[in-house]
Design a protein around this motif. Structure first.
Motif, mmCIF file in Angstrom:
data_model
loop_
_atom_site.group_PDB
_atom_site.id
_atom_site.type_symbol
_atom_site.label_atom_id
_atom_site.label_comp_id
_atom_site.label_asym_id
_atom_site.label_seq_id
_atom_site.Cartn_x
_atom_site.Cartn_y
_atom_site.Cartn_z
ATOM 1 N N GLY A 85 -16.014 -13.306 11.720
ATOM 2 C CA GLY A 85 -17.293 -12.669 12.009
ATOM 3 C C GLY A 85 -17.170 -11.170 12.145
ATOM 4 O O GLY A 85 -18.163 -10.475 12.301
ATOM 5 N N GLN A 86 -15.947 -10.661 12.113
ATOM 6 C CA GLN A 86 -15.707 -9.220 12.139
ATOM 7 C C GLN A 86 -14.774 -8.881 10.977
ATOM 8 O O GLN A 86 -13.829 -9.627 10.705
ATOM 9 C CB GLN A 86 -15.090 -8.778 13.459
ATOM 10 C CG GLN A 86 -16.052 -8.910 14.616
ATOM 11 C CD GLN A 86 -15.538 -8.175 15.843
ATOM 12 O OE1 GLN A 86 -14.720 -7.288 15.764
ATOM 13 N NE2 GLN A 86 -16.049 -8.576 16.987
ATOM 14 N N PRO A 87 -15.047 -7.779 10.309
ATOM 15 C CA PRO A 87 -14.203 -7.442 9.156
ATOM 16 C C PRO A 87 -12.769 -7.140 9.571
ATOM 17 O O PRO A 87 -12.517 -6.568 10.626
ATOM 18 C CB PRO A 87 -14.872 -6.200 8.571
ATOM 19 C CG PRO A 87 -15.688 -5.636 9.673
ATOM 20 C CD PRO A 87 -16.071 -6.775 10.561
ATOM 21 N N CYS A 88 -11.847 -7.564 8.735
ATOM 22 C CA CYS A 88 -10.440 -7.325 8.994
ATOM 23 C C CYS A 88 -9.732 -7.208 7.649
ATOM 24 O O CYS A 88 -9.931 -8.043 6.769
ATOM 25 C CB CYS A 88 -9.855 -8.482 9.794
ATOM 26 S SG CYS A 88 -8.093 -8.311 10.098
ATOM 27 N N VAL A 89 -8.919 -6.177 7.506
ATOM 28 C CA VAL A 89 -8.164 -5.985 6.276
ATOM 29 C C VAL A 89 -6.724 -5.669 6.655
ATOM 30 O O VAL A 89 -6.467 -4.793 7.472
ATOM 31 C CB VAL A 89 -8.730 -4.819 5.435
ATOM 32 C CG1 VAL A 89 -7.883 -4.587 4.204
ATOM 33 C CG2 VAL A 89 -10.171 -5.085 5.050
ATOM 34 N N ASP A 90 -5.804 -6.390 6.065
ATOM 35 C CA ASP A 90 -4.383 -6.109 6.243
ATOM 36 C C ASP A 90 -3.866 -5.467 4.964
ATOM 37 O O ASP A 90 -4.278 -5.832 3.867
ATOM 38 C CB ASP A 90 -3.604 -7.391 6.527
ATOM 39 C CG ASP A 90 -4.015 -8.035 7.838
ATOM 40 O OD1 ASP A 90 -4.316 -7.298 8.784
ATOM 41 O OD2 ASP A 90 -4.053 -9.280 7.896
ATOM 42 N N ASN A 91 -2.953 -4.537 5.105
ATOM 43 C CA ASN A 91 -2.328 -3.892 3.945
ATOM 44 C C ASN A 91 -3.330 -3.245 3.004
ATOM 45 O O ASN A 91 -3.289 -3.451 1.798
ATOM 46 C CB ASN A 91 -1.460 -4.899 3.182
ATOM 47 C CG ASN A 91 -0.400 -5.503 4.059
ATOM 48 O OD1 ASN A 91 0.238 -4.810 4.846
ATOM 49 N ND2 ASN A 91 -0.218 -6.805 3.976
ATOM 50 N N ALA A 92 -4.230 -2.468 3.549
ATOM 51 C CA ALA A 92 -5.256 -1.815 2.726
ATOM 52 C C ALA A 92 -4.709 -0.565 2.047
ATOM 53 O O ALA A 92 -3.804 0.089 2.546
ATOM 54 C CB ALA A 92 -6.446 -1.424 3.603
ATOM 55 N N LYS A 93 -5.287 -0.278 0.910
ATOM 56 C CA LYS A 93 -4.936 0.927 0.170
ATOM 57 C C LYS A 93 -6.232 1.554 -0.324
ATOM 58 O O LYS A 93 -7.110 0.863 -0.824
ATOM 59 C CB LYS A 93 -4.033 0.615 -1.011
ATOM 60 C CG LYS A 93 -3.668 1.864 -1.816
ATOM 61 C CD LYS A 93 -2.701 1.545 -2.918
ATOM 62 C CE LYS A 93 -1.320 1.583 -2.314
ATOM 63 N NZ LYS A 93 -0.257 1.824 -3.271
ATOM 64 N N THR A 94 -6.327 2.856 -0.186
ATOM 65 C CA THR A 94 -7.455 3.609 -0.715
ATOM 66 C C THR A 94 -6.952 4.428 -1.888
ATOM 67 O O THR A 94 -5.914 5.073 -1.799
ATOM 68 C CB THR A 94 -8.041 4.552 0.360
ATOM 69 O OG1 THR A 94 -8.462 3.765 1.473
ATOM 70 C CG2 THR A 94 -9.210 5.344 -0.177
ATOM 71 N N ALA A 95 -7.688 4.386 -2.986
ATOM 72 C CA ALA A 95 -7.323 5.161 -4.167
ATOM 73 C C ALA A 95 -8.478 6.092 -4.515
ATOM 74 O O ALA A 95 -9.621 5.651 -4.618
ATOM 75 C CB ALA A 95 -7.008 4.246 -5.341
ATOM 76 N N ILE A 96 -8.173 7.370 -4.660
ATOM 77 C CA ILE A 96 -9.164 8.356 -5.075
ATOM 78 C C ILE A 96 -8.785 8.828 -6.473
ATOM 79 O O ILE A 96 -7.661 9.265 -6.703
ATOM 80 C CB ILE A 96 -9.198 9.552 -4.113
ATOM 81 C CG1 ILE A 96 -9.666 9.097 -2.741
ATOM 82 C CG2 ILE A 96 -10.096 10.660 -4.664
ATOM 83 C CD1 ILE A 96 -9.661 10.192 -1.704
ATOM 84 N N PHE A 97 -9.726 8.719 -7.380
ATOM 85 C CA PHE A 97 -9.553 9.217 -8.739
ATOM 86 C C PHE A 97 -10.497 10.404 -8.891
ATOM 87 O O PHE A 97 -11.710 10.235 -8.840
ATOM 88 C CB PHE A 97 -9.886 8.122 -9.761
ATOM 89 C CG PHE A 97 -8.969 6.938 -9.671
ATOM 90 C CD1 PHE A 97 -7.836 6.872 -10.465
ATOM 91 C CD2 PHE A 97 -9.226 5.904 -8.787
ATOM 92 C CE1 PHE A 97 -6.983 5.789 -10.387
ATOM 93 C CE2 PHE A 97 -8.384 4.817 -8.686
ATOM 94 C CZ PHE A 97 -7.249 4.756 -9.494
ATOM 95 N N ALA A 98 -9.940 11.591 -9.038
ATOM 96 C CA ALA A 98 -10.758 12.806 -9.084
ATOM 97 C C ALA A 98 -10.680 13.444 -10.465
ATOM 98 O O ALA A 98 -9.605 13.587 -11.039
ATOM 99 C CB ALA A 98 -10.276 13.794 -8.032
ATOM 100 N N GLY A 99 -11.830 13.802 -10.962
ATOM 101 C CA GLY A 99 -11.904 14.487 -12.245
ATOM 102 C C GLY A 99 -13.049 15.474 -12.221
ATOM 103 O O GLY A 99 -13.815 15.543 -11.265
ATOM 104 N N ASN A 100 -13.178 16.229 -13.268
ATOM 105 C CA ASN A 100 -14.243 17.225 -13.374
ATOM 106 C C ASN A 100 -15.164 16.898 -14.537
ATOM 107 O O ASN A 100 -14.710 16.574 -15.625
ATOM 108 C CB ASN A 100 -13.653 18.619 -13.589
ATOM 109 C CG ASN A 100 -13.193 19.228 -12.300
ATOM 110 O OD1 ASN A 100 -13.906 19.202 -11.310
ATOM 111 N ND2 ASN A 100 -11.998 19.764 -12.291
#
Length: 126
Positions: A57-72
């Protein structure tokens, strides 16, 4: 992790289903939080989604990774963005050096952060 698209599809096919009751408990919890309903936008929907997988009932994430892809994008030359394309490389450097809000957020939840600058020196066409 996955050898090919077929391998990926096979692994997806055997995943357990999300807990519908846990999702509903998360929706109820969202309504009780001290914030205007919907004020966190898509994050609220994602929290409910994750709660269904955590079965609590509550969010839970183990071993999370955030990926940012930056372009112009070249359209910035038309004045549609408050920042010129030259700023993107500075923002990416700030992410890589740990000085941005995303660094604080990922650190707070114990997630890894990967940043990918995609040909920042040559914006796309308009």
């Amino acid at each position: 992790m996955f050898n090919d698209l077929q391998d990926f599809a096979q692994k997806l096919a055997v995943l357990p289903k999300a807990d519908v009751e846990a999702r509903e408990r998360a929706r109820v919890r969202q309504a009780q939080l001290t914030k205007p309903p919907g004020s966190l936008g898509r994050l609220e929907e994602l929290a409910v989604f994750l709660a269904g997988w955590s079965e609590s009932g509550q969010p839970c994430v183990d071993n999370a990774k955030t990926a940012i892809f930056a372009g112009n994008h070249g359209v910035t030359a038309q004045g549609v963005s408050p920042y010129p394309s030259e700023v993107t490389a500075q923002m990416v450097a700030n992410f890589e050096n740990g000085g941005a809000a995303i660094n604080a957020i990922t650190a707070a939840v114990g997630a890894e952060l990967d940043v990918f600058g995609l040909r920042l020196e040559s914006p796309t066409g308009d």
